[in-house]
Design an enzyme around this catalytic site. Structure first.
Site, mmCIF file in Angstrom:
data_model
loop_
_atom_site.group_PDB
_atom_site.id
_atom_site.type_symbol
_atom_site.label_atom_id
_atom_site.label_comp_id
_atom_site.label_asym_id
_atom_site.label_seq_id
_atom_site.Cartn_x
_atom_site.Cartn_y
_atom_site.Cartn_z
ATOM 1 N N GLN A 157 1.068 3.710 2.077
ATOM 2 C CA GLN A 157 1.699 3.905 3.388
ATOM 3 C C GLN A 157 2.214 2.580 3.962
ATOM 4 O O GLN A 157 2.214 2.370 5.178
ATOM 5 C CB GLN A 157 0.723 4.568 4.362
ATOM 6 C CG GLN A 157 0.582 6.064 4.176
ATOM 7 C CD GLN A 157 1.867 6.846 4.492
ATOM 8 O OE1 GLN A 157 2.737 6.402 5.235
ATOM 9 N NE2 GLN A 157 1.994 8.019 3.893
ATOM 10 N N SER A 158 2.682 1.686 3.107
ATOM 11 C CA SER A 158 3.157 0.391 3.568
ATOM 12 C C SER A 158 4.395 0.519 4.447
ATOM 13 O O SER A 158 5.373 1.189 4.091
ATOM 14 C CB SER A 158 3.487 -0.487 2.363
ATOM 15 O OG SER A 158 4.266 -1.597 2.754
ATOM 16 N N ASN A 159 4.337 -0.154 5.590
ATOM 17 C CA ASN A 159 5.522 -0.239 6.437
ATOM 18 C C ASN A 159 6.508 -1.260 5.888
ATOM 19 O O ASN A 159 7.712 -1.158 6.108
ATOM 20 C CB ASN A 159 5.112 -0.658 7.856
ATOM 21 C CG ASN A 159 4.178 0.349 8.477
ATOM 22 O OD1 ASN A 159 4.534 1.518 8.616
ATOM 23 N ND2 ASN A 159 2.977 -0.083 8.832
ATOM 24 N N PHE A 160 5.964 -2.256 5.185
ATOM 25 C CA PHE A 160 6.818 -3.313 4.643
ATOM 26 C C PHE A 160 7.807 -2.738 3.635
ATOM 27 O O PHE A 160 9.006 -3.031 3.678
ATOM 28 C CB PHE A 160 5.957 -4.389 3.977
ATOM 29 C CG PHE A 160 6.458 -5.791 4.176
ATOM 30 C CD1 PHE A 160 7.793 -6.056 4.437
ATOM 31 C CD2 PHE A 160 5.574 -6.859 4.111
ATOM 32 C CE1 PHE A 160 8.243 -7.360 4.635
ATOM 33 C CE2 PHE A 160 6.017 -8.158 4.311
ATOM 34 C CZ PHE A 160 7.341 -8.416 4.567
ATOM 35 N N ALA A 175 0.845 -1.197 0.000
ATOM 36 C CA ALA A 175 0.000 0.000 0.000
ATOM 37 C C ALA A 175 0.881 1.249 0.000
ATOM 38 O O ALA A 175 2.082 1.164 0.286
ATOM 39 C CB ALA A 175 -0.907 -0.002 1.227
#
Ligand SMILES: *Cc1c(COP(=O)(O)O)cnc(C)c1O
Length: 355
Positions: A95-98, A93
């Site tokens: 705002q992906s943290n991954f 996404a």
């Protein structure tokens, strides 16, 4: 004496224990964090809720703002390094943290990163596209691509592969971090480690509450707890799909994880427990319930939660206390999976009226 008492109180399962043919040490692993992460008692929330509440601080895994992806990436980067990769590609996404954590890991290991950002969350403000994790990934020097769909795992994968092929044709050595269900869930191995770590830190908890998204965290931690012969309940709080879909997904994740470890999947699958009361209105979207949980944690303990995952996890925990599924006096652990940079991508949702 201490260990004797701990043994008496621990929730060990009686009977034959599970044997693991493939040890975790047989998988290549890059060291990205120093563990174990702290396990803290939340005194004020414990008295308010009438339970014995602990927080497993996986927001403090260290690398590039921390969070649960650091543990998962140790195994993906272990494999990437084994293959001699010089570039990693990953999709997530906006705002992906991954993807942010992967870009940080790539920087630490001297590799390049290509991040594909998917349009998964509708109707977001400008800061969603420029602040938080997006900003951090830019600082980390990652290359960005965008993908117009948010629920097309196969299409997003194909686009990433096309980019990987292009890089290969120019002599680079790309490694694609696959999060789809048709690939081995290497990241879940990081949470097998975490589940075992938690059982060693405190063997006598009654329940642990974790977010359940891709299922790598939930599935891995559940497997770690089962492999430690610990009988406590593992609650997975749905953050992306309703409980029926998530249960199906968890069955597959656990089967694939069991295949990796060469263990029987059934004892893991029998302990899937998912709840979706904190999910509405959907992935990455706040409700009044979630925002209230986020504020309660901040105002009672001075600890921040993120809007997409950990605030929903805490909202789910509060729901379990309210319904009596978590009973007064029980010893409960909540896993804090981090994700804090996203707070700054959700500025409007956090301070304005919710729809
Ligand atoms: C990705 C993420 C999760 C969900 O973890 P899965 O392993 O995908 O289920 C939870 N919390 C945070 C902060 C995350 O970034």
């Amino acid at each position: 004496m201490f260990s004797f008492i701990a043994h008496l109180r621990s929730r060990k399962i009686e009977g034959p224990t599970m044997t693991q043919k493939n040890s975790l040490d047989s998988f290549p692993r890059a060291q990205l964090m120093t563990g174990p992460t702290p396990l803290e008692r939340l005194d004020r929330l414990s008295s308010e809720l009438g339970i014995d509440l602990w927080l497993k601080r996986d927001d403090l895994t260290g690398l590039g703002f921390g969070g649960n992806k650091t543990r998962q990436l140790e195994f993906y980067f272990g494999e990437a390094l084994r293959q001699g990769a010089d570039t990693i590609l990953i999709t997530g996404a906006v705002q992906s943290n991954f993807v942010r954590s992967a870009a940080a890991a790539a920087a630490k290991l001297g590799m390049q990163s290509v991040l594909q950002l998917e349009e998964r969350v509708p109707d977001m403000g400008a800061e969603y596209y420029s602040s938080g994790n997006v900003l951090l990934a830019k600082i980390l020097g990652a290359e960005h691509m965008s993908y117009p769909e948010g629920e097309d795992e196969a299409g997003a994968d194909a686009a990433l592969h096309a980019r990987a092929d292009e890089l290969k044709s120019r002599g680079r050595k790309p490694y694609v971090i696959h999060l789809g269900l048709n690939h081995p869930p290497l990241g879940a191995l990081g949470y097998v480690v975490a589940g075992q770590e938690l059982c060693h830190q405190m063997p006598d908890f009654d329940a642990v509450v974790v977010p359940s998204g891709s299922g790598a965290t939930h599935g891995g931690l559940l497997a770690g707890v089962v492999l430690e012969d610990n009988a406590s309940t593992v609650f997975g709080v749905c953050v992306r799909r309703d409980h029926e879909k998530q249960k199906v997904r968890m069955n597959t994740v656990l089967q694939k994880l069991a295949d990796l470890l060469e263990i029987d999947a059934v004892p893991l699958q029998d302990r899937i427990n998912v709840l979706d009361e904190a999910l509405p209105p959907g992935y990455g979207k706040l409700s009044g319930m979630t925002r209230a949980a986020l504020e309660k944690m901040a105002r009672t303990e001075g600890i921040f939660l993120d809007p997409v995952y950990s605030a929903k996890t805490f909202a789910g925990l509060l729901h379990l206390v309210n319904t009596g599924e978590i009973q007064p006096g029980q010893k409960v652990v909540m896993l804090h999976t981090g994700g804090l940079p996203a707070l700054f991508g959700y500025q409007n949702e956090l301070v304005n009226d919710l729809p």
